[in-house]
Design an enzyme around this catalytic site. Structure first.
Site, short mmCIF file in Angstrom:
data_model
loop_
_atom_site.label_atom_id
_atom_site.label_comp_id
_atom_site.label_asym_id
_atom_site.label_seq_id
_atom_site.Cartn_x
_atom_site.Cartn_y
_atom_site.Cartn_z
N ASP A 106 1.37 -16.99 42.57
CA ASP A 106 1.65 -16.24 41.06
C ASP A 106 0.12 -15.75 40.68
O ASP A 106 -0.08 -16.21 39.84
CB ASP A 106 2.46 -16.85 40.21
CG ASP A 106 2.82 -16.23 39.17
OD1 ASP A 106 2.53 -14.80 39.01
OD2 ASP A 106 3.18 -16.54 38.10
N GLU A 157 1.17 -22.67 49.09
CA GLU A 157 2.37 -22.09 48.11
C GLU A 157 3.17 -21.09 48.98
O GLU A 157 2.59 -19.97 49.22
CB GLU A 157 2.11 -21.62 46.68
CG GLU A 157 3.20 -21.14 46.18
CD GLU A 157 3.26 -20.74 44.41
OE1 GLU A 157 2.26 -21.30 43.91
OE2 GLU A 157 4.40 -20.19 44.18
N HIS A 180 6.19 -19.71 48.11
CA HIS A 180 7.21 -19.48 47.36
C HIS A 180 8.64 -18.67 47.93
O HIS A 180 9.40 -19.18 47.64
CB HIS A 180 6.71 -19.23 45.97
CG HIS A 180 7.64 -19.59 44.76
ND1 HIS A 180 7.07 -19.53 43.29
CD2 HIS A 180 9.00 -19.88 44.66
CE1 HIS A 180 8.11 -19.72 42.53
NE2 HIS A 180 9.18 -20.06 43.41
N GLU A 233 5.35 -25.10 44.70
CA GLU A 233 6.19 -24.26 44.94
C GLU A 233 6.68 -23.91 46.32
O GLU A 233 6.57 -22.96 46.73
CB GLU A 233 6.16 -22.97 44.03
CG GLU A 233 6.33 -23.50 42.66
CD GLU A 233 6.45 -22.34 41.64
OE1 GLU A 233 7.02 -22.52 40.59
OE2 GLU A 233 5.71 -21.38 41.63
N GLU A 271 3.31 -28.33 34.74
CA GLU A 271 3.31 -27.29 34.16
C GLU A 271 4.13 -27.33 32.94
O GLU A 271 5.22 -27.82 33.19
CB GLU A 271 3.58 -25.91 34.72
CG GLU A 271 2.53 -25.45 35.92
CD GLU A 271 3.17 -24.55 37.02
OE1 GLU A 271 3.75 -23.46 36.46
OE2 GLU A 271 2.61 -24.66 38.08
N TYR A 272 3.60 -26.83 31.80
CA TYR A 272 4.55 -26.98 30.40
C TYR A 272 3.99 -26.02 29.45
O TYR A 272 2.72 -25.50 29.95
CB TYR A 272 4.74 -28.33 30.02
CG TYR A 272 3.90 -28.62 29.13
CD1 TYR A 272 2.47 -29.07 29.53
CD2 TYR A 272 4.21 -28.62 27.65
CE1 TYR A 272 1.48 -29.54 28.53
CE2 TYR A 272 2.88 -29.05 26.88
CZ TYR A 272 1.65 -29.43 27.31
OH TYR A 272 0.61 -30.17 26.66
N HIS A 332 4.57 -22.53 28.64
CA HIS A 332 4.22 -21.34 29.06
C HIS A 332 3.57 -20.39 28.27
O HIS A 332 4.05 -20.03 27.36
CB HIS A 332 5.41 -20.64 29.70
CG HIS A 332 4.96 -19.31 30.85
ND1 HIS A 332 5.56 -18.32 30.57
CD2 HIS A 332 4.54 -19.54 32.12
CE1 HIS A 332 5.04 -17.55 31.66
NE2 HIS A 332 4.67 -18.43 32.50
N ASN A 364 6.00 -5.31 42.19
CA ASN A 364 5.26 -6.02 40.93
C ASN A 364 6.00 -6.62 39.96
O ASN A 364 7.24 -6.39 39.83
CB ASN A 364 3.94 -5.17 40.21
CG ASN A 364 4.93 -4.26 39.18
OD1 ASN A 364 5.28 -4.83 38.07
ND2 ASN A 364 5.10 -2.99 39.55
N PHE A 403 3.68 -10.72 33.80
CA PHE A 403 3.97 -12.07 33.99
C PHE A 403 2.72 -12.81 34.21
O PHE A 403 2.72 -14.14 34.27
CB PHE A 403 4.89 -12.33 35.07
CG PHE A 403 5.83 -13.58 34.85
CD1 PHE A 403 6.47 -13.70 33.67
CD2 PHE A 403 5.63 -14.61 35.92
CE1 PHE A 403 7.10 -15.12 33.73
CE2 PHE A 403 6.41 -15.68 35.80
CZ PHE A 403 7.03 -16.12 34.73
C1 GAL Z 1 5.22 -21.55 37.96
C2 GAL Z 1 4.42 -21.59 39.07
C3 GAL Z 1 3.20 -20.95 38.53
C4 GAL Z 1 3.42 -19.32 37.67
C5 GAL Z 1 4.47 -20.15 36.52
C6 GAL Z 1 5.06 -18.86 35.80
O1 GAL Z 1 6.64 -21.68 38.52
O2 GAL Z 1 4.02 -22.63 39.44
O3 GAL Z 1 2.45 -20.54 39.52
O4 GAL Z 1 4.21 -18.78 38.37
O5 GAL Z 1 5.74 -20.77 36.86
O6 GAL Z 1 3.86 -18.11 34.98
MG MG Z 2 5.06 -19.49 42.54
#
Ligand code: GAL
Ligand code: MG
Length: 974
Positions: free
Chosen positions: A178, A390, A392, A433, A503-504, A506, A581, A585
């Site tokens: 991403d 990745e 995804h 991912e 990840e947490y 956001h 796009n 985000f």
């Molecule tokens: C996660 C991902 C990140 C980014 C994030 C959203 O799922 O691992 O790369 O996409 O969400 O900003």
């Molecule tokens: Mg991703």
């Protein structure tokens, strides 16, 4: 048909081909003493890799992305989806291909030496030719590729190096992170020479008990090794010698060939100073390879940290201590140069992280620039090093596709081979991912055998079962798991692995609500150890508005304090005409594209504070050392006593000497004055001396405790004086350009938008309430105005009672929300001032922006700021500039006139130059036009921010229930 064998092979559609002619990765750093090939290269962009090269050369700077250097191939931003439709491993026929060429004068002095070309990074396939001859192929866009040119170039002569970089390939399908898509040669290129007899790799293992083991691989350019070579080492002046027992065993082992030299240096270092993120103690190690006559053939330098990572039960331990992981995900990013980052820029990133209490980085989602690891070792940050995998968009298909097997193993292995000696690297990650398949298990198998000293993690595997011992993850590393789920797992009795969210939180736009609640849960629940906020950067690319092009390096200095200079803006997805796009985000970091910290950073800083004030008991306050390894001696502090209706008193603080985890009560330096109302005690903590990441005197945290609660104000009515209310029931006041009315809406934040709440507000019509006056009751005293605010979800009854009081007007308000309005943005009043006021003073949380679920890092006190600086310039304009828990505020004009508001209890307020609808209408910050007056919000209730743009919404306690809301405030003029 193109006759070049590298082109004829079509490696861009062959996932089985990960490289050809490339040297194995190793941890020997050849940057110093090398010939840099960075700078201007001849360049042309072909429409596809098999198009003929023409005579039309331009130039490009290496390292750099051509997408940011004035070509017609512009950046494109997608999150999950691939930018093209082809199914892996296929790519579109239109496949931008950059041809870089330059000449190199190969030094005479290199005669007889082994000559190696290193290309730091190329996205996504690199073909190398020298003097027209094919030399090699490489994939794996974020790791260097090396090619042996010894038989290809002649010392003393000039050679032409050509790098052909193909943008779309089978590898793009496993580099679907991403972020912006770029093309180019994005890290340094260099040429170096070694003796034919050389150190092919060095592996250092250093334990906190002082045990040191250095394994060396020795090779010669071709053929068997010359007899009699040996290695020596020096660690901070202490000589290390080759391990004779290891040599004897090797000599006796007839499987060990004469072509592969191995040697081991061992030592036990007494009184070792262990490495931790808090105490990043490093030792200098020099390894020398000698010929039989003692002369030195090769040298390799390393910085060694003595430390040990282990998982015991469900705890991740560093040097035997259970540590918290206060992490962030970080991309290599720069608003002018894309993924090309300098050492200084990387250092500035890490310094920022240290100053805001972070102790860990996940290199999302690929091995970062080598500088990052050196700096993490030096400044003290734990690193989860992540392989560049990745897939995804096509995750499920690729995870078990044997054609990609080699690529998975290759990418994980090359990362490990490069980074294994960094003490900062504490965990390996298999990527991001990409679902979970046999290709992951293959890579995990290689990794576990090659480096048994570190755990590995992979979210895609962990997802199959947080406690499942069979999956390829030693850590339960979910992303965006709700707090309750983490706590429930830890309490279930079934947890087998440390739970550290990969990840947490956001950080898109105005976000990071409930961060403190996360940490309260983590610190009170054994088994929970932290996580990595998503993410460090807002990936806005500096764009010229006039022609819509990336500013590139010419944009240096054209931004300040998070804002692009006039004529420029921070571009996000779609701004370059890129299709498809994913919009804004990519603007989801805790810092703006120029590294200006967002207010959420202060929230984190306080949560991560090395020192805590716990409570107030018997004239004393409890101070706790909240670190894992350090005392408090590196800090100095000052007490502040801040009275709601009085001055702020200060006094020097004597910090107690406390071991990690210890606490003690200290006596207060003040007697609490009887007058002055509500009182807060703050400890302003700064660095006592220069730290590598902060000069002496840098603020580290501002913990506080409340010593006395607020006392209710009851303004005295002035009999006989009335308040002027017009015929439609609106307050008439010389300083107000718009009278106070009810509002239930805010300019949707990214979380509101993407989490779906904004859509509900829109459907209910909260953004367009229609007010009608029901009744205006005038009498001798107060004037009561009853209004109805209609929207699709029903009518809201709103009552305002205006009373003339000493010095001003008291406004008592009541709003009755029907049950249908079960989750509104705010319940409050909004009014606008006449032009003039430009400075806000307030007593409440500050100085930075705060919201109900992001208020732990903003201490209560007297604050002031120019109105224009109260607003936070999130890339996509949205609700911003709020201040939580405000008790009273004054808006001053330069001529010292002003108006003040005293609130019935601590409330959320904001003072900006923008109405909510102005913010909503703008797509970028540069589209906003400041209003001449101030737009003032006073909220009886304000909804939490949460993180619903990706992850959980705010908790129920920060939602606004329907029903009756009361609030009141007193307006005075000065
Ligand atoms: C996660 C991902 C990140 C980014 C994030 C959203 O799922 O691992 O790369 O996409 O969400 O900003
Ligand atoms: Mg991703």
């Amino acid at each position: 048909m193109n006759r070049d064998p590298l082109i004829a092979l079509r490696p861009w559609e062959a996932p089985e081909v990960t490289s050809w002619g490339r040297l194995p990765m190793c941890a020997v750093d050849r940057r110093s003493g090398a010939l840099s090939l960075d700078g201007e290269w001849r360049f042309q962009l072909l429409p596809s890799p098999d198009s003929p090269v023409t005579d039309a050369w331009g130039t490009q700077t290496v390292p750099g992305a051509w997408t940011l250097q004035d070509t017609d191939d512009l950046p494109q931003y997608t999150n999950v989806r691939m930018p093209f439709d082809a199914f892996p491993p296929a790519v579109p026929a239109a496949d931008p291909t950059g041809v870089y060429e330059r000449t190199v004068d190969v030094p005479d002095a290199w005669a007889g030496r082994r000559i190696v070309l290193q290309v730091g990074a190329a996205e996504s396939v690199l073909l190398v030719h020298v003097d027209g001859r094919p030399v090699g192929v490489s994939k794996d866009s974020h790791l260097a590729a090396e090619f042996d040119l010894s038989g290809v170039v002649r010392p003393g002569e000039r050679a032409t190096v050509r790098l052909t970089v193909v943008k779309w390939s089978d590898a793009s399908h496993i580099e679907d992170q991403d972020q912006w898509w770029h093309g180019g040669s994005t890290r340094s290129v260099l040429l170096y020479a070694t003796d034919p007899l050389h150190l092919a790799d060095v592996t250092v293992r250093a334990r906190p008990d002082g045990g040191l083991r250095v394994d060396c691989q020795v090779r010669t350019a071709d053929g068997a090794l010359p007899a009699g070579w040996y290695v020596t080492g020096k660690l901070d002046g202490r000589l290390l010698a080759q391990d004779a027992e290891f040599d004897r065993l090797n000599a006796e082992d007839d499987r060990v060939s004469d072509f592969l030299g191995e040697a081991r240096l061992t030592a036990t270092v007494p009184d070792v100073r262990p490495w931790t993120a808090e105490t990043p103690e490093l030792y200098d190690l020099t390894v020398r390879l000698h010929r039989a006559d003692g002369s030195v053939a090769d040298t390799s330098r390393h910085r060694v940290g003595f430390r040990e990572v282990e998982i015991r039960g469900r705890d991740l331990l560093l040097n035997g201590e259970r540590i918290y992981i206060r992490g962030v995900n970080r991309h290599d990013f720069h608003p002018l140069t894309g993924r090309t980052v300098t050492y200084e820029e990387t250092r500035a990133d890490l310094v920022t992280l240290k100053r805001f209490g972070f102790n860990a980085i996940r290199t999302s989602h690929y091995p970062n620039d080598p500088a990052l690891y050196d700096l993490a070792d030096e400044l003290g940050l734990y690193v989860v090093d992540e392989a560049d995998i990745e897939s995804h968009d096509h995750a499920h298909e690729i995870a078990d596709d044997p054609r990609y097997l080699n690529a998975f193993v290759d990418r994980v292995a090359r990362m490990v081979l490069r980074d294994k000696n960094h003490p900062s690297v504490v965990i390996w990650s298999l990527g991001n991912e990409s679902d979970y398949g046999a290709n992951h298990d293959a890579a995990a198998g290689w990794l576990r055998r090659h480096d048994p000293t570190r755990p590995l993690q992979y979210e895609g595997a962990a997802k199959r079962g947080w406690a499942d011992p069979a999956v390829a993850s030693d850590i339960a590393c979910p992303m965006y798991a709700p707090i309750e789920d983490c706590v429930a797992h830890a309490l279930s009795g079934e947890q087998t692995k440390p739970l550290i969210q990969c990840e947490y939180g956001h950080a898109m736009g105005n976000s990071n609500g409930t961060l403190a609640d996360h940490w309260a849960a983590i610190e009170s629940t054994p088994g929970l150890q932290g996580g990595f906020i998503w993410e460090f950067w807002d990936h806005g690319i500096l764009q010229r508005v006039s022609d819509g092009r990336p500013a590139g390096r010419a944009g240096a200095g054209l931004y300040d304090n998070g804002v692009a200079a006039p004529g420029h803006r921070w571009a996000y997805g779609g701004d370059f005409g890129d299709l498809p796009n994913d919009g804004a985000f990519c603007a989801d970091g805790v810092v703006f594209p120029d590294r200006t910290p967002k207010p959420a950073m202060y929230e984190h800083r306080e949560i991560a504070a090395p020192l805590r004030l716990e409570c107030f008991r018997h004239e004393g306050v409890v101070i706790r050392n909240h670190q894992h390894f350090r005392g408090l001696d590196w800090l100095r502090a000052e007490w502040e006593l801040s009275l709601a209706d009085g001055p702020t008193l200060t006094a020097p603080a004597e910090l107690p000497s406390l071991a990690p985890g210890e606490s003690t009560a200290v006596r207060l330096p003040f007697r609490l004055p009887r007058k002055g109302g509500e009182a807060w005690l703050t400890l302003r903590v700064r660095t006592a001396d220069d730290e590598p990441w902060a000069p002496r005197g840098t603020e580290v945290c501002v913990p506080q405790v409340r010593l006395r609660g607020p006392s209710a104000e009851s303004p005295v009515p002035v009999p006989g004086r009335s308040v002027e209310i017009d015929e439609v029931g609106l307050l008439v006041h010389p300083l107000l350009a718009a009278a106070p009315t009810l509002t239930l809406w805010r300019a949707p934040t990214d979380n509101d938008e993407l989490g779906g709440t904004a859509g509900r507000w829109q459907a209910w019509g909260l953004d367009r309430l229609v007010r009608t006056v029901v009744e205006v009751r005038r009498g001798d005293g107060p004037v009561t105005v009853v209004s109805a605010y209609a929207c699709e979800a029903g009518a809201v009854r709103h009552e305002q009672v205006f009373t003339a009081v000493e010095g001003g007007i008291r406004v008592q308000e009541t709003a009755e929300l029907p049950p249908e309005l079960l989750d509104v943005a705010r319940v409050g009043s909004v009014f606008e001032t006449v032009p003039g006021p430009d400075l806000l003073e307030w007593y409440g949380r500050g100085p930075w922006e705060s919201y109900p679920d992001r208020a732990a890092g903003a201490p209560v006190g007297h604050h002031s700021a120019p109105v224009d600086e109260l607003f936070t310039p999130y890339l996509r304009p949205q609700e911003s500039g709020g201040r939580h828990g405000v008790r009273h505020f004054t808006l001053w004009a330069p001529d010292a006139t002003g108006l003040s508001v005293r609130l019935d209890e601590p409330r959320q307020i904001s003072v900006t130059r923008h109405r909510a609808e102005d913010l909503t209408a703008a797509g970028h910050h540069d589209e906003l036009v400041a209003r001449p007056g101030c737009v003032v919000h006073i909220d009886a209730a304000h909804r939490g921010l949460g993180t619903a743009s990706c992850g959980p919404d705010t908790s129920a306690s920060y939602l606004i229930p329907p029903g009756v809301h009361h609030w009141s405030w007193t307006l005075r003029t000065h």
